[in-house]
Design an enzyme around this catalytic site. Sequence first.
Site, PDB file in Angstrom:
ATOM      1  N   HIS A  91      -9.230  48.575  -1.562  1.00 39.70           N
ATOM      2  CA  HIS A  91     -10.062  47.291  -0.832  1.00 39.70           C
ATOM      3  C   HIS A  91      -9.209  47.154   0.164  1.00 39.70           C
ATOM      4  O   HIS A  91      -7.755  47.400   0.244  1.00 39.70           O
ATOM      5  CB  HIS A  91      -9.610  46.616  -1.737  1.00 39.70           C
ATOM      6  CG  HIS A  91     -10.326  45.251  -1.052  1.00 39.70           C
ATOM      7  ND1 HIS A  91      -9.962  44.367  -1.187  1.00 39.70           N
ATOM      8  CD2 HIS A  91     -11.685  44.446  -1.531  1.00 39.70           C
ATOM      9  CE1 HIS A  91     -10.418  43.394  -0.368  1.00 39.70           C
ATOM     10  NE2 HIS A  91     -11.676  43.261  -1.183  1.00 39.70           N
ATOM     11  N   GLU A 161     -17.324  47.331   3.533  1.00 41.49           N
ATOM     12  CA  GLU A 161     -16.825  46.604   3.425  1.00 41.49           C
ATOM     13  C   GLU A 161     -15.963  46.126   4.471  1.00 41.49           C
ATOM     14  O   GLU A 161     -15.253  46.235   4.782  1.00 41.49           O
ATOM     15  CB  GLU A 161     -15.581  46.222   2.124  1.00 41.49           C
ATOM     16  CG  GLU A 161     -16.537  45.877   0.807  1.00 41.49           C
ATOM     17  CD  GLU A 161     -15.259  44.593   0.106  1.00 41.49           C
ATOM     18  OE1 GLU A 161     -16.063  44.235  -0.295  1.00 41.49           O
ATOM     19  OE2 GLU A 161     -14.745  44.922   0.304  1.00 41.49           O
TER      20      GLU A 161
END
Length: 247
Positions: A91, A161
Amino acid sequence: MLIVANWKAYVEELAKAKKLFALAKRLQKATGVSIVLAPPAPLLGALAVRNRSAVAFAAQDVSLTTGGAHTGEVTAQVFSAANATYAIIGHSERRAAGDTDAIVAEKLAHALAHGLIPILCVGEQERDGEGHYLAMVREELTLAIEPLPPKERAKVIVAYEPLWAIGKTADAAIGPNDLAEMALYIRKVLAELLPGKSFSHSLVLYGGSVESDNARSLAAASGIDGLLVGHASVDPHTFSLLVKELS
Ligand code: PGA
């Protein structure tokens, strides 16, 4: 459609975690949307260990270490023992805290070694006119996936993302056309990295300012199998609206 609710560090109380879990169970039953919850580690343990529902759990990260003298580390094996099914790896908030591409690749291997399905996050910092962002996404995918044994590669779920879209509001998120284009590009890169036709089974998710206002149009973008939702996943009202938009 798969929804991964990344609670980040927004949820800090067991009572709130229990409420959100109960809501996820109700929503999944009512809508048929598959929900995966990614709580902070101790809350994941509290909720997932005796979980008999169809709602699944994801680690937000796994340690780079395996078992041993590593105070404070939570290894992939521990998440597996706590009944997690997935692990978010790479992430951007972990990358900002020091996870290099090499670390991400190693964490991916740890997750797979302990039976966790990795959700590999990739995404560019910003969009430029010359397509450098495509090269960056290709590089992140390649450096993470290429070191894996070929037969493991198809297990990796990719979450696109873009950093510029994270933690904002729906109007700052990517639009469905740009998303469809990126999903196609990611699948092209996966086709090069995965053996045979196995890339056709790979799941590609989108994350970054998904809210109830844009969830439906983003989910409808071609090539997208699901959404990774941050801030909108910890407000019960917003999350209910969002999941219902997808049913
Ligand atoms: P956001 O976070 O939905 O709050 O933008 C998404 C993520 O970082 O996974």
